[in-house]
Motif scaffolding. Structure first.
Motif, PDB file in Angstrom:
ATOM      1  N   LYS A 216       0.824  -1.211   0.000  1.00  0.00           N
ATOM      2  CA  LYS A 216       0.000   0.000   0.000  1.00  0.00           C
ATOM      3  C   LYS A 216       0.858   1.260   0.000  1.00  0.00           C
ATOM      4  CE  LYS A 216      -3.766  -2.481   2.216  1.00  0.00           C
ATOM      5  NZ  LYS A 216      -4.693  -2.588   3.368  1.00  0.00           N
ATOM      6  N   ASN A 217       1.904   1.200  -0.768  1.00  0.00           N
ATOM      7  CA  ASN A 217       2.819   2.329  -0.912  1.00  0.00           C
ATOM      8  C   ASN A 217       2.616   2.927  -2.306  1.00  0.00           C
ATOM      9  OD1 ASN A 217       5.144   3.867  -1.620  1.00  0.00           O
ATOM     10  ND2 ASN A 217       6.329   2.853  -0.015  1.00  0.00           N
ATOM     11  N   PRO A 218       2.027   4.120  -2.404  1.00  0.00           N
ATOM     12  CA  PRO A 218       1.723   4.724  -3.710  1.00  0.00           C
ATOM     13  C   PRO A 218       2.924   4.793  -4.642  1.00  0.00           C
ATOM     14  CG  PRO A 218       0.683   5.973  -1.960  1.00  0.00           C
ATOM     15  CD  PRO A 218       1.596   4.986  -1.292  1.00  0.00           C
ATOM     16  N   GLU A 219       4.063   5.148  -4.097  1.00  0.00           N
ATOM     17  CA  GLU A 219       5.256   5.280  -4.929  1.00  0.00           C
ATOM     18  C   GLU A 219       5.684   3.922  -5.495  1.00  0.00           C
ATOM     19  OE1 GLU A 219       9.967   6.645  -4.622  1.00  0.00           O
ATOM     20  OE2 GLU A 219       8.572   7.078  -2.975  1.00  0.00           O
ATOM     21  N   GLU A 220       5.683   2.900  -4.665  1.00  0.00           N
ATOM     22  CA  GLU A 220       6.071   1.560  -5.110  1.00  0.00           C
ATOM     23  C   GLU A 220       5.089   1.033  -6.161  1.00  0.00           C
ATOM     24  OE1 GLU A 220       8.657  -0.023  -4.714  1.00  0.00           O
ATOM     25  OE2 GLU A 220       9.510   0.101  -2.702  1.00  0.00           O
ATOM     26  N   ILE A 221       3.799   1.284  -5.944  1.00  0.00           N
ATOM     27  CA  ILE A 221       2.785   0.825  -6.878  1.00  0.00           C
ATOM     28  C   ILE A 221       2.950   1.510  -8.228  1.00  0.00           C
ATOM     29  CG2 ILE A 221       0.301   0.816  -7.375  1.00  0.00           C
ATOM     30  CD1 ILE A 221      -0.150   0.445  -4.351  1.00  0.00           C
ATOM     31  N   ASP A 222       3.220   2.810  -8.214  1.00  0.00           N
ATOM     32  CA  ASP A 222       3.418   3.549  -9.467  1.00  0.00           C
ATOM     33  C   ASP A 222       4.658   3.061 -10.204  1.00  0.00           C
ATOM     34  OD1 ASP A 222       1.151   5.056  -9.130  1.00  0.00           O
ATOM     35  OD2 ASP A 222       2.186   6.785  -8.241  1.00  0.00           O
ATOM     36  N   ARG A 223       5.723   2.769  -9.458  1.00  0.00           N
ATOM     37  CA  ARG A 223       6.947   2.265 -10.092  1.00  0.00           C
ATOM     38  C   ARG A 223       6.689   0.910 -10.743  1.00  0.00           C
ATOM     39  NH1 ARG A 223      10.888   0.778  -6.653  1.00  0.00           N
ATOM     40  NH2 ARG A 223      12.423   0.754  -8.310  1.00  0.00           N
ATOM     41  N   TYR A 224       5.955   0.069 -10.026  1.00  0.00           N
ATOM     42  CA  TYR A 224       5.648  -1.260 -10.548  1.00  0.00           C
ATOM     43  C   TYR A 224       4.783  -1.162 -11.806  1.00  0.00           C
ATOM     44  CZ  TYR A 224       3.810  -6.042 -10.698  1.00  0.00           C
ATOM     45  OH  TYR A 224       3.463  -7.315 -11.089  1.00  0.00           O
ATOM     46  N   ARG A 225       3.791  -0.273 -11.787  1.00  0.00           N
ATOM     47  CA  ARG A 225       2.937  -0.086 -12.952  1.00  0.00           C
ATOM     48  C   ARG A 225       3.768   0.352 -14.160  1.00  0.00           C
ATOM     49  NH1 ARG A 225       0.125   3.520 -11.102  1.00  0.00           N
ATOM     50  NH2 ARG A 225      -1.811   2.479 -10.511  1.00  0.00           N
TER      51      ARG A 225
ATOM     52  N   LYS B  60      -4.522   3.596  -2.121  1.00  0.00           N
ATOM     53  CA  LYS B  60      -3.223   4.060  -2.590  1.00  0.00           C
ATOM     54  C   LYS B  60      -2.664   5.167  -1.705  1.00  0.00           C
ATOM     55  CE  LYS B  60      -4.113   3.195  -7.495  1.00  0.00           C
ATOM     56  NZ  LYS B  60      -4.162   3.819  -8.826  1.00  0.00           N
ATOM     57  N   GLN B  61      -3.547   5.869  -0.996  1.00  0.00           N
ATOM     58  CA  GLN B  61      -3.101   7.015  -0.224  1.00  0.00           C
ATOM     59  C   GLN B  61      -2.668   6.663   1.188  1.00  0.00           C
ATOM     60  OE1 GLN B  61      -2.659   9.827  -1.775  1.00  0.00           O
ATOM     61  NE2 GLN B  61      -3.395   8.746  -3.598  1.00  0.00           N
ATOM     62  N   ILE B  62      -2.745   5.391   1.534  1.00  0.00           N
ATOM     63  CA  ILE B  62      -2.315   4.983   2.871  1.00  0.00           C
ATOM     64  C   ILE B  62      -0.833   5.306   3.044  1.00  0.00           C
ATOM     65  CG2 ILE B  62      -1.969   3.008   4.393  1.00  0.00           C
ATOM     66  CD1 ILE B  62      -4.438   1.759   3.182  1.00  0.00           C
ATOM     67  N   ALA B  63      -0.461   5.733   4.233  1.00  0.00           N
ATOM     68  CA  ALA B  63       0.925   6.126   4.485  1.00  0.00           C
ATOM     69  C   ALA B  63       1.903   5.061   4.045  1.00  0.00           C
ATOM     70  CB  ALA B  63       1.104   6.412   5.975  1.00  0.00           C
ATOM     71  N   LYS B  64       3.062   5.538   3.550  1.00  0.00           N
ATOM     72  CA  LYS B  64       4.089   4.623   3.055  1.00  0.00           C
ATOM     73  C   LYS B  64       4.610   3.720   4.168  1.00  0.00           C
ATOM     74  CE  LYS B  64       5.741   7.846  -0.437  1.00  0.00           C
ATOM     75  NZ  LYS B  64       6.901   8.580  -0.954  1.00  0.00           N
ATOM     76  N   GLU B  65       4.843   2.464   3.790  1.00  0.00           N
ATOM     77  CA  GLU B  65       5.405   1.507   4.726  1.00  0.00           C
ATOM     78  C   GLU B  65       6.656   0.918   4.099  1.00  0.00           C
ATOM     79  OE1 GLU B  65       2.496  -1.375   5.612  1.00  0.00           O
ATOM     80  OE2 GLU B  65       0.994   0.077   6.266  1.00  0.00           O
ATOM     81  N   ASN B  66       7.634   0.627   4.921  1.00  0.00           N
ATOM     82  CA  ASN B  66       8.884   0.097   4.386  1.00  0.00           C
ATOM     83  C   ASN B  66       8.998  -1.413   4.547  1.00  0.00           C
ATOM     84  OD1 ASN B  66       9.905   2.606   3.596  1.00  0.00           O
ATOM     85  ND2 ASN B  66      10.475   3.055   5.709  1.00  0.00           N
ATOM     86  N   ASN B  67       7.874  -2.067   4.921  1.00  0.00           N
ATOM     87  CA  ASN B  67       7.915  -3.517   5.087  1.00  0.00           C
ATOM     88  C   ASN B  67       8.113  -4.196   3.739  1.00  0.00           C
ATOM     89  OD1 ASN B  67       7.356  -3.109   7.741  1.00  0.00           O
ATOM     90  ND2 ASN B  67       5.167  -3.453   7.552  1.00  0.00           N
ATOM     91  N   SER B  68       8.847  -5.303   3.741  1.00  0.00           N
ATOM     92  CA  SER B  68       9.035  -6.079   2.536  1.00  0.00           C
ATOM     93  C   SER B  68       8.737  -7.527   2.853  1.00  0.00           C
ATOM     94  CB  SER B  68      10.460  -5.938   2.026  1.00  0.00           C
ATOM     95  OG  SER B  68      10.817  -4.593   1.950  1.00  0.00           O
ATOM     96  N   ASP B  69       8.643  -8.329   1.843  1.00  0.00           N
ATOM     97  CA  ASP B  69       8.350  -9.736   2.001  1.00  0.00           C
ATOM     98  C   ASP B  69       9.294 -10.520   1.134  1.00  0.00           C
ATOM     99  OD1 ASP B  69       5.756 -11.590   2.485  1.00  0.00           O
ATOM    100  OD2 ASP B  69       5.564  -9.587   3.228  1.00  0.00           O
ATOM    101  N   VAL B  70      10.200 -11.292   1.629  1.00  0.00           N
ATOM    102  CA  VAL B  70      11.013 -12.038   0.686  1.00  0.00           C
ATOM    103  C   VAL B  70      12.159 -12.904   1.150  1.00  0.00           C
ATOM    104  CG1 VAL B  70      12.175 -11.878  -1.457  1.00  0.00           C
ATOM    105  CG2 VAL B  70      10.510 -10.213  -0.839  1.00  0.00           C
ATOM    106  N   GLN B  71      12.739 -13.574   0.222  1.00  0.00           N
ATOM    107  CA  GLN B  71      13.898 -14.427   0.452  1.00  0.00           C
ATOM    108  C   GLN B  71      14.543 -14.594  -0.901  1.00  0.00           C
ATOM    109  OE1 GLN B  71      12.734 -18.701   0.487  1.00  0.00           O
ATOM    110  NE2 GLN B  71      10.801 -17.866   1.049  1.00  0.00           N
TER     111      GLN B  71
END
Length: 239
Positions: free
Chosen positions: A139-148, A194-205
């Motif tokens: 729910k990070n607008p910037e990350e979503i826009d970059r991905y799009r 999309k407007q929810i405050a940016k979060e820096n959490n990630s998910d991965v390995q």
């Protein structure tokens, strides 16, 4: 599936098996089992990547050398701040074999998980739903826009390939449909989400691959290129 007819000499050249025919200690039991089942071993070093896959009922070793647009060290470092996107392409041509040329390109995302301190590599086509879910759940607008934007770039690339290689239109169209579906999925996100405050959490390995395997492969690159070219003339291979 046959294991007794493995291409041992080729496997030795690239350090996948030892002189006593035992598998390299760099590979765990799960890696070995998957490799024998047709999965690909990947070795990265800087911007270079080598992939190894057993084909023709485990009697042949397919080796492909690729080049990434960014160095792996740069990707891994920057992924700690935000998702990194990268592309790989073949380092050499397969005698203008168009089927091979299309397969010589891929696009990936690298995502860092602070909790496990690991990174995961996700392919835009093979792991499309998982990647879209991962990006949008942040729910990070910037990350979503970059991905799009990265999806749109890939869509444009595939559309160009569709015109360039009409003989494999079905395969490219399938990839296009996957990318278009993910674009629609991203665009369907409600504005308030999309407007929810940016979060820096990630998910991965991430399965960070052994550099030595790449070095072993690179030493034999010239010879393997010739063999790969001959193999590509006689069959259509599957990634």
């Amino acid at each position: 599936m046959q294991n007794e007819n493995l291409p041992t000499e080729e496997l030795k050249k690239f350090g996948i098996i030892n002189e006593d025919l035992s598998f390299s200690k760099k590979l765990n039991a799960d890696d070995i089992q998957k490799f024998l089942q047709g999965y690909t071993i990947v070795a990265d070093k800087d911007k270079n990547r080598a992939t190894f896959q057993l084909t023709e009922n485990n009697t042949k070793l397919k080796v492909i050398f690729l080049e990434r647009d960014k160095s792996m060290s740069e990707i891994l470092e920057k992924s700690k701040e935000k998702i990194q996107y990268s592309e790989t392409s073949a380092q050499y041509n397969f005698n203008d074999n168009r089927h091979s040329a299309q397969l010589g390109f891929s696009k990936q995302a690298f995502v860092f998980d602070k909790e496990t301190n690991t990174i995961k590599e996700l392919d835009f086509i093979k792991n499309a739903p998982e990647l879209t879910k991962l990006v949008t759940e942040r729910k990070n607008p910037e990350e979503i826009d970059r991905y799009r934007l990265e999806l749109e770039k890939l869509k444009s690339f595939l559309q160009d390939k569709l015109e360039q290689y009409p003989e494999i239109a079905m395969r490219i169209t399938n990839d296009l449909n996957i990318v278009s579906r993910e674009i629609d999925s991203v665009n369907s996100i409600a504005p308030d989400e999309k407007q929810i405050a940016k979060e820096n959490n990630s998910d991965v390995q991430l399965n960070v691959n052994d550099r030595d395997l790449y070095e072993d492969a690179n030493r034999n690159r010239e010879e393997q290129e010739e063999q790969s070219e001959e193999q590509e003339k006689s069959r259509k291979f599957r990634r």
